[in-house]
Write a protein that holds these residues in place. Structure first.
Motif, PDB file in Angstrom:
ATOM      1  N   THR A 236      43.583  50.747  48.634  1.00 48.45           N
ATOM      2  CA  THR A 236      44.773  50.822  47.774  1.00 48.45           C
ATOM      3  C   THR A 236      44.288  50.678  46.335  1.00 48.45           C
ATOM      4  OG1 THR A 236      46.187  49.854  49.474  1.00 48.45           O
ATOM      5  CG2 THR A 236      46.970  49.746  47.187  1.00 48.45           C
ATOM      6  N   PRO A 237      44.741  51.547  45.418  1.00 54.37           N
ATOM      7  CA  PRO A 237      44.151  51.524  44.072  1.00 54.37           C
ATOM      8  C   PRO A 237      44.866  50.582  43.107  1.00 54.37           C
ATOM      9  CG  PRO A 237      45.596  53.410  44.274  1.00 54.37           C
ATOM     10  CD  PRO A 237      45.626  52.713  45.612  1.00 54.37           C
ATOM     11  N   ASN A 238      44.104  50.130  42.135  1.00 50.22           N
ATOM     12  CA  ASN A 238      44.615  49.698  40.841  1.00 50.22           C
ATOM     13  C   ASN A 238      44.102  50.723  39.839  1.00 50.22           C
ATOM     14  OD1 ASN A 238      45.681  47.389  41.953  1.00 50.22           O
ATOM     15  ND2 ASN A 238      44.079  46.014  41.202  1.00 50.22           N
ATOM     16  N   GLU A 239      44.976  51.242  38.964  1.00 53.12           N
ATOM     17  CA  GLU A 239      44.552  52.278  38.043  1.00 53.12           C
ATOM     18  C   GLU A 239      44.971  51.977  36.618  1.00 53.12           C
ATOM     19  OE1 GLU A 239      44.262  56.259  40.855  1.00 53.12           O
ATOM     20  OE2 GLU A 239      45.775  56.171  39.268  1.00 53.12           O
ATOM     21  N   ALA A 240      44.123  52.409  35.682  1.00 50.90           N
ATOM     22  CA  ALA A 240      44.418  52.290  34.254  1.00 50.90           C
ATOM     23  C   ALA A 240      44.173  53.635  33.586  1.00 50.90           C
ATOM     24  CB  ALA A 240      43.550  51.220  33.608  1.00 50.90           C
ATOM     25  N   LEU A 241      45.118  54.059  32.751  1.00 52.09           N
ATOM     26  CA  LEU A 241      44.962  55.292  31.981  1.00 52.09           C
ATOM     27  C   LEU A 241      44.374  54.944  30.622  1.00 52.09           C
ATOM     28  CD1 LEU A 241      45.425  58.347  31.614  1.00 52.09           C
ATOM     29  CD2 LEU A 241      47.730  57.793  30.776  1.00 52.09           C
ATOM     30  N   VAL A 242      43.267  55.615  30.269  1.00 51.74           N
ATOM     31  CA  VAL A 242      42.585  55.394  29.003  1.00 51.74           C
ATOM     32  C   VAL A 242      42.649  56.677  28.200  1.00 51.74           C
ATOM     33  CG1 VAL A 242      40.409  54.751  27.899  1.00 51.74           C
ATOM     34  CG2 VAL A 242      41.039  53.735  30.106  1.00 51.74           C
ATOM     35  N   ASN A 263      41.822  64.287  26.547  1.00 46.89           N
ATOM     36  CA  ASN A 263      41.097  63.252  25.812  1.00 46.89           C
ATOM     37  C   ASN A 263      41.228  61.886  26.486  1.00 46.89           C
ATOM     38  OD1 ASN A 263      43.825  63.075  25.259  1.00 46.89           O
ATOM     39  ND2 ASN A 263      43.545  62.312  23.159  1.00 46.89           N
ATOM     40  N   GLY A 264      41.493  61.904  27.800  1.00 56.86           N
ATOM     41  CA  GLY A 264      41.655  60.641  28.508  1.00 56.86           C
ATOM     42  C   GLY A 264      41.040  60.683  29.891  1.00 56.86           C
ATOM     43  N   TYR A 265      41.170  59.553  30.587  1.00 50.29           N
ATOM     44  CA  TYR A 265      40.708  59.463  31.973  1.00 50.29           C
ATOM     45  C   TYR A 265      41.397  58.282  32.637  1.00 50.29           C
ATOM     46  CZ  TYR A 265      37.489  56.052  29.786  1.00 50.29           C
ATOM     47  OH  TYR A 265      36.969  55.023  29.064  1.00 50.29           O
ATOM     48  N   VAL A 266      41.324  58.237  33.941  1.00 52.08           N
ATOM     49  CA  VAL A 266      41.858  57.134  34.728  1.00 52.08           C
ATOM     50  C   VAL A 266      40.699  56.348  35.306  1.00 52.08           C
ATOM     51  CG1 VAL A 266      42.980  56.567  36.927  1.00 52.08           C
ATOM     52  CG2 VAL A 266      44.131  58.060  35.301  1.00 52.08           C
ATOM     53  N   LEU A 267      40.758  55.019  35.179  1.00 45.42           N
ATOM     54  CA  LEU A 267      39.836  54.138  35.880  1.00 45.42           C
ATOM     55  C   LEU A 267      40.516  53.685  37.159  1.00 45.42           C
ATOM     56  CD1 LEU A 267      38.440  51.948  32.958  1.00 45.42           C
ATOM     57  CD2 LEU A 267      37.255  53.783  34.187  1.00 45.42           C
ATOM     58  N   ARG A 268      39.841  53.848  38.285  1.00 42.63           N
ATOM     59  CA  ARG A 268      40.423  53.519  39.588  1.00 42.63           C
ATOM     60  C   ARG A 268      39.553  52.477  40.279  1.00 42.63           C
ATOM     61  NH1 ARG A 268      40.455  54.090  45.005  1.00 42.63           N
ATOM     62  NH2 ARG A 268      42.320  54.901  46.055  1.00 42.63           N
ATOM     63  N   GLY A 269      40.137  51.301  40.540  1.00 46.63           N
ATOM     64  CA  GLY A 269      39.456  50.248  41.274  1.00 46.63           C
ATOM     65  C   GLY A 269      40.149  49.967  42.598  1.00 46.63           C
ATOM     66  N   HIS A 270      39.607  49.067  43.371  1.00 48.46           N
ATOM     67  CA  HIS A 270      40.089  48.734  44.710  1.00 48.46           C
ATOM     68  C   HIS A 270      40.956  47.482  44.635  1.00 48.46           C
ATOM     69  CE1 HIS A 270      38.874  47.897  49.194  1.00 48.46           C
ATOM     70  NE2 HIS A 270      40.185  47.892  48.997  1.00 48.46           N
ATOM     71  N   TYR A 271      42.236  47.612  44.934  1.00 49.32           N
ATOM     72  CA  TYR A 271      43.178  46.495  44.898  1.00 49.32           C
ATOM     73  C   TYR A 271      42.680  45.349  45.784  1.00 49.32           C
ATOM     74  CZ  TYR A 271      47.475  43.847  45.757  1.00 49.32           C
ATOM     75  OH  TYR A 271      48.410  42.839  45.873  1.00 49.32           O
ATOM     76  N   GLY A 272      42.680  44.152  45.230  1.00 52.07           N
ATOM     77  CA  GLY A 272      42.263  42.981  45.987  1.00 52.07           C
ATOM     78  C   GLY A 272      40.769  42.740  45.989  1.00 52.07           C
ATOM     79  N   ARG A 273      40.008  43.605  45.346  1.00 49.24           N
ATOM     80  CA  ARG A 273      38.556  43.440  45.238  1.00 49.24           C
ATOM     81  C   ARG A 273      38.174  43.357  43.761  1.00 49.24           C
ATOM     82  NH1 ARG A 273      35.615  44.976  49.825  1.00 49.24           N
ATOM     83  NH2 ARG A 273      36.924  44.684  51.678  1.00 49.24           N
ATOM     84  N   SER A 275      36.468  45.260  41.802  1.00 45.44           N
ATOM     85  CA  SER A 275      36.668  46.469  40.990  1.00 45.44           C
ATOM     86  C   SER A 275      38.139  46.611  40.607  1.00 45.44           C
ATOM     87  CB  SER A 275      36.197  47.710  41.743  1.00 45.44           C
ATOM     88  OG  SER A 275      36.954  47.906  42.918  1.00 45.44           O
ATOM     89  N   GLY A 276      39.050  46.248  41.550  1.00 44.89           N
ATOM     90  CA  GLY A 276      40.470  46.303  41.252  1.00 44.89           C
ATOM     91  C   GLY A 276      40.877  45.227  40.265  1.00 44.89           C
ATOM     92  N   ASP A 277      40.252  44.047  40.366  1.00 45.79           N
ATOM     93  CA  ASP A 277      40.570  42.969  39.423  1.00 45.79           C
ATOM     94  C   ASP A 277      40.173  43.356  38.004  1.00 45.79           C
ATOM     95  OD1 ASP A 277      41.456  41.516  41.591  1.00 45.79           O
ATOM     96  OD2 ASP A 277      39.621  40.322  41.771  1.00 45.79           O
ATOM     97  N   PHE A 278      39.039  44.064  37.881  1.00 48.40           N
ATOM     98  CA  PHE A 278      38.623  44.507  36.550  1.00 48.40           C
ATOM     99  C   PHE A 278      39.706  45.378  35.919  1.00 48.40           C
ATOM    100  CE2 PHE A 278      36.723  47.790  33.861  1.00 48.40           C
ATOM    101  CZ  PHE A 278      36.050  47.024  32.924  1.00 48.40           C
ATOM    102  N   VAL A 279      40.289  46.290  36.708  1.00 49.38           N
ATOM    103  CA  VAL A 279      41.340  47.167  36.196  1.00 49.38           C
ATOM    104  C   VAL A 279      42.622  46.373  35.955  1.00 49.38           C
ATOM    105  CG1 VAL A 279      42.790  49.163  36.717  1.00 49.38           C
ATOM    106  CG2 VAL A 279      40.360  49.198  37.300  1.00 49.38           C
ATOM    107  N   ALA A 280      42.990  45.469  36.892  1.00 49.69           N
ATOM    108  CA  ALA A 280      44.242  44.712  36.768  1.00 49.69           C
ATOM    109  C   ALA A 280      44.248  43.821  35.536  1.00 49.69           C
ATOM    110  CB  ALA A 280      44.460  43.888  38.037  1.00 49.69           C
ATOM    111  N   ASN A 281      43.087  43.361  35.106  1.00 51.24           N
ATOM    112  CA  ASN A 281      42.998  42.473  33.952  1.00 51.24           C
ATOM    113  C   ASN A 281      43.058  43.205  32.621  1.00 51.24           C
ATOM    114  OD1 ASN A 281      42.825  40.150  35.523  1.00 51.24           O
ATOM    115  ND2 ASN A 281      40.585  40.284  35.703  1.00 51.24           N
ATOM    116  N   LEU A 282      43.063  44.547  32.676  1.00 50.49           N
ATOM    117  CA  LEU A 282      43.208  45.303  31.430  1.00 50.49           C
ATOM    118  C   LEU A 282      44.663  45.300  30.985  1.00 50.49           C
ATOM    119  CD1 LEU A 282      41.007  48.434  32.298  1.00 50.49           C
ATOM    120  CD2 LEU A 282      40.336  46.437  30.934  1.00 50.49           C
TER     121      LEU A 282
END
Length: 900
Positions: A236-242, A263-273, A275-282
């Protein structure tokens, strides 16, 4: 030859398990119960043969690019010659550039043909590129890296032994095993996390077989146009648009819905892991920096911007001018079987790039990878990597003087190009030059009676096309094989000629082959029906397989027809029956090209509608085998091409599991629908999806036992198509019922077939001519040197006595006597010294003094030629009798021949 993925489903997540379809190669006898792969056996037989690479022709595509055709000629004449096609690119030429091509609009998840890629990007030539997976209906992402114009669009996967081809900004070619490394940093927080990849599908890593997206951070750009990022990731993803390096949106436990800008991209991490925490904290407004690079196995690191282009491949093929051991398992590529192939390599000095394809079509089966290595060695390639092959193998190039690219050679599907994930394009940036020359343009292979139009084209000093308006061409041909009229050539005789064109002081010429019967190995007619009835209209397309393996359509204007038992007319490939003889058991429509014939046996009968699904009152359902094979079946309206009528549809999903799999549209809960009487064939409208699966029908006989028939060996078409299939294979007994229409995903060559798709069926018609034409089977006893013979115990007198030809020990007998006694029609053509024998469903043709014959349109050698003696044709007794389905016994002591 895309590599397909296998998926397994869990209660709350889905994941992707890649596999490679295996091909077993047996060098000796197969084990009990094991069937050896036919292509693999053929490859084994070819291994003891020596070959030579012979240049056939060469032409310019543009300044610095040559298109060259080579023949790979075996020492054994029984093995077909294979054809290798090369785009030879001079990297020292400042006007030439290589680049990676991709999906429509630069999409990395969309696929398109190589021809479409060249048209979209302006390339003058190209070949298909990387192997890819199809994890769903919208993804087709390259397995390796792709760099286009210095921008990394797709990163490498964590796989062993995958090699890629690239060209640096300073025009140096490189083939190496690249890995991806990267880091994303939240600048304001001072926190970083490893970047696992860019625009990647879900896959299993090697060698640990881990799930690629579990606790991993990925970047997705606007080049990812599929609706999901990605399908079947087991996460399950956590995603951030940059956008422009700044976070504009964060979604926890789901995907960002905002379209990704260029001129952008999406960062996709793993919810509950992590990589997902890195995205959720943005948070919105956070500054993000990302850096990544490609590293070779030797440890050298490259910024992707150091490259002009890169397209990944598969196994390494050549290094330092010699074949190398495969760096990956090639079974999934049918690597040990004869298939179409694509490869890219370069010369020792790095100045020349070779884009190479080996064709597979008709009698040409392609080559195994080890044979491809030998071809590359003979070509002088220093280092090379294998690209996607099989049905994906495609080369297009712009003919000299033309403005558009076209196929250089047939694909595995003829003129149809498979949709692939990317390709290598060849580009020119040369300025417009002055007129350098003119070129004759038109077909190079013709049939007698065919009309072909030729046109004048012009090219400049850089071999690029220019407008030929104002040039007045004069056409001629050097041999009396036909005639020109206003640029249209009418082929009249077989042979090879030179077509020439002049305009002012400029001239050009081209070789033209007019195919004669001596070049035909097999003549094929595929009738839409075999029902013989006044007014019946039957499509009768004709194809010729030539002795060199080419399979070509014969123009209707080049085919002549003869009819036995009925009268008919043929126009534009459609046969219309006029009158039929009373009480006729069978009629024969004989198609001839330059005297070479084949036959269509027609029989009186009727047609009856079995099912059009408009008023079906029974249930239809879906079943899969093994159980994890998914799909649906239903009677619906609104299908393209049948918008206002009901049809049976079947959706299938072969993405789970491995080995042979079945998708079944089950009729009437498996009880089936009755086939009244004893039909001999069924015609059916089928909406194909190009999935390349085996299409079959299942029946239940009156005795309760299952029976089967093939509808199509492979679904290699898209759109609606009417197919007639014979029921002789099923050998139906009693009151049979049709229970299933089904697809078989064979265990071998799964990389050639779609894992997901939809089929539809409509208008099932039963045909009731006799399946076989009844023939008499008398017993004939003859004695060498005697005119008296016995037919079913009755004495008869022969027109001439059987004899033994000295030197060959071949028994000869008068053909007409045997033909008449067996109930055959025997027709003599004095002009060509040809005798035609028609019996049952067989047409046998022989020529006096010739060492070949034809059986139902297939040329075969004969051990001894027919002879003309005293106005009678004498033929080898065993040859003719056995071809007509009889058994021949020879008693040496009494010199007696018995036919029964």
């Amino acid at each position: 030859m895309p590599l397909f993925t296998s998926q397994a489903r869990q209660k709350s997540s889905r994941f992707v398990l890649p596999f490679l379809a295996g091909v077993l190669v047996f060098t000796g006898s197969a084990a009990p119960g094991v069937l050896s792969a036919p292509h693999a056996v053929a490859a084994t037989q070819k291994s003891a043969v020596t070959y030579k690479l012979v240049k056939q022709n060469e032409t310019f595509v543009t300044s610095g690019v040559r298109q060259i055709t080579y023949a790979w000629i075996p020492s054994a004449p029984s093995i077909p010659t294979e054809m290798m096609h090369v785009l030879q690119v001079d990297l020292n030429n400042p006007y030439v550039q290589l680049n990676a091509m991709g999906g429509p609009g630069g999409s990395v998840t969309g696929k398109q043909s190589v021809g479409a890629m060249t048209r979209e990007t302006g390339a003058v030539a190209g070949v298909n590129g990387d192997v890819f997976r199809t994890a769903g209906s919208t993804e087709g992402v390259p397995m390796g890296a792709q760099i286009t114009s210095g921008s990394l669009l797709v990163s490498t996967e964590q796989l062993k032994g995958m090699y890629a081809f690239g060209v640096t900004k300073d025009r140096q070619p490189i083939i190496d095993n690249f890995t991806f490394t990267g880091t994303v940093t939240a600048v304001d927080q001072g926190v970083s996390f490893p970047l696992a990849g860019l625009n990647k599908s879900a896959y299993r890593t090697e060698p640990d077989k881990a799930y690629s997206h579990v606790n991993a951070l990925y970047m997705y750009t606007s080049a990812w146009t599929a609706p999901e990022r990605p399908v079947n990731s087991a996460t399950t993803p956590n995603e951030a648009l940059v956008v422009d390096g700044v976070v504009t949106e964060v979604v926890v436990g789901g995907a960002v819905a905002t379209p990704i800008p260029e001129n952008g991209y999406v960062l996709r991490g793993h919810y509950g892991r992590a990589s997902g925490d890195f995205v959720a904290n943005l948070t919105a407004g956070d500054r993000i920096s990302a850096e990544y690079s490609l590293k070779t196995a030797s440890g050298q690191t490259y910024d992707p911007a150091d490259f002009q282009m890169m397209v990944s491949g598969h196994t390494l093929l050549m290094n330092q001018g010699a074949p190398v051991s495969f760096t990956r398992d090639v079974n999934g590529l049918s690597g040990y079987a004869d298939r179409a192939r694509t490869a890219v390599g370069f010369s020792k000095d790095g100045s020349t790039v070779y884009l190479v394809t080996v064709e597979e079509n008709g009698g040409r089966k392609g080559v195994a990878l080890k044979e491809l290595q030998q071809m590359l060695k003979e070509l002088g390639v220093w280092k090379a990597v294998n690209l996607d092959g099989g049905g994906s193998t495609t080369m297009v190039a712009r003919p000299l003087g033309d403005f558009q690219t076209q196929l250089v050679h047939p694909t595995s599907f003829g003129t149809t190009q498979r949709l692939v994930t990317n390709g290598i394009g060849v580009y020119t940036n040369a300025p417009q030059g002055t007129v350098r020359g003119i070129v004759a343009s038109g077909p190079q292979t013709l049939f007698i009676g065919q009309q072909a139009s030729y046109s004048l084209k012009a090219y400049d000093t850089y071999y690029n096309p220019i407008d030929p308006n104002g040039l007045t061409p004069t056409w001629s041909v050097d041999k009396q094989l036909g005639a020109f009229a206003n640029g249209t050539f009418q082929a009249a005789k077989a042979g090879t000629a030179t077509v020439s064109v002049k305009s002012g002081s400029a001239s050009d010429s081209m070789k033209v082959e007019i195919v004669g019967e001596a070049k035909v190995a097999k003549l094929i007619v595929e009738p839409s029906s075999t029902l013989l009835a006044p007014g019946a209209v039957i499509n009768v397309p004709v194809k010729a397989q030539l002795t060199d393996g080419r399979l070509l359509s014969v123009p209707a204007s080049s085919v002549s027809w003869e009819f036995r038992g009925f009268t008919a007319t043929v126009q534009d490939g459609k046969l219309t029956v006029n009158k039929v003889q009373n009480n006729l058991a069978a009629g024969y429509a004989i198609a001839r090209y330059d005297g070479f014939g084949t036959v269509v046996t027609l029989a009186p009968g009727t047609e009856r509608l079995l099912e059009d699904f408009e008023n079906a009152t029974y249930n239809v359902g879906f079943s899969g085998s093994p159980a994890e094979t998914a799909g649906t079946a239903a009677i619906v309206t609104g299908i393209a091409g049948r918008e206002t009528s009901k049809v049976l549809t079947m959706d299938y999903d072969f993405t789970v599991g491995s080995g042979r799999r079945f998708a079944n549209a089950v009729l009437n809960d498996g009880k089936g629908i009755a086939l009244p009487g004893s039909p001999s064939a069924i015609s059916i409208d089928v909406l194909g999806d190009g999935g390349m699966h085996w299409l079959r029908a299942e029946f239940i006989n009156g005795d309760g036992k299952a029976a089967y028939a093939t509808i199509a060996d492979k679904v290699d078409w898209t759109g609606w198509k009417n197919i007639r299939f014979d029921l002789a294979e099923a050998a139906l007994k009693g009151e049979a019922k049709l229970t299933k229409l089904y697809l078989v995903n064979k265990a071998e060559d799964q990389d050639e077939r779609s894992m997901l798709g939809q089929m539809a069926f409509d208008n099932l018609m039963l045909q009731y001519p006799p399946g076989t034409v009844a023939v008499s089977n008398p017993t004939i006893v003859m004695t060498v040197g005697k005119k008296q013979a016995m037919v079913d115990g009755k004495s008869v007198t022969l027109p001439g006595a059987p004899f033994i030809q000295k030197g060959t020990n071949t028994n000869y007998l008068p053909l007409r006597f045997v033909g008449d006694t067996l109930g055959a029609q025997v027709v003599w053509d004095n002009a060509s010294k040809r005798v035609t024998v028609l019996r049952g469903n067989t047409m046998l043709e022989l020529w006096v003094g010739k060492d070949t014959m034809t059986v139902n349109g297939v040329r075969q050698p004969v051990p001894a030629a027919p002879r003309l003696i005293g106005g009678s044709v004498y033929v080898p007794v065993r040859l003719v009798s056995e071809q007509l389905g009889q058994k021949v016994d020879w008693e040496n002591k009494t010199q007696t021949i018995t036919i029964r």
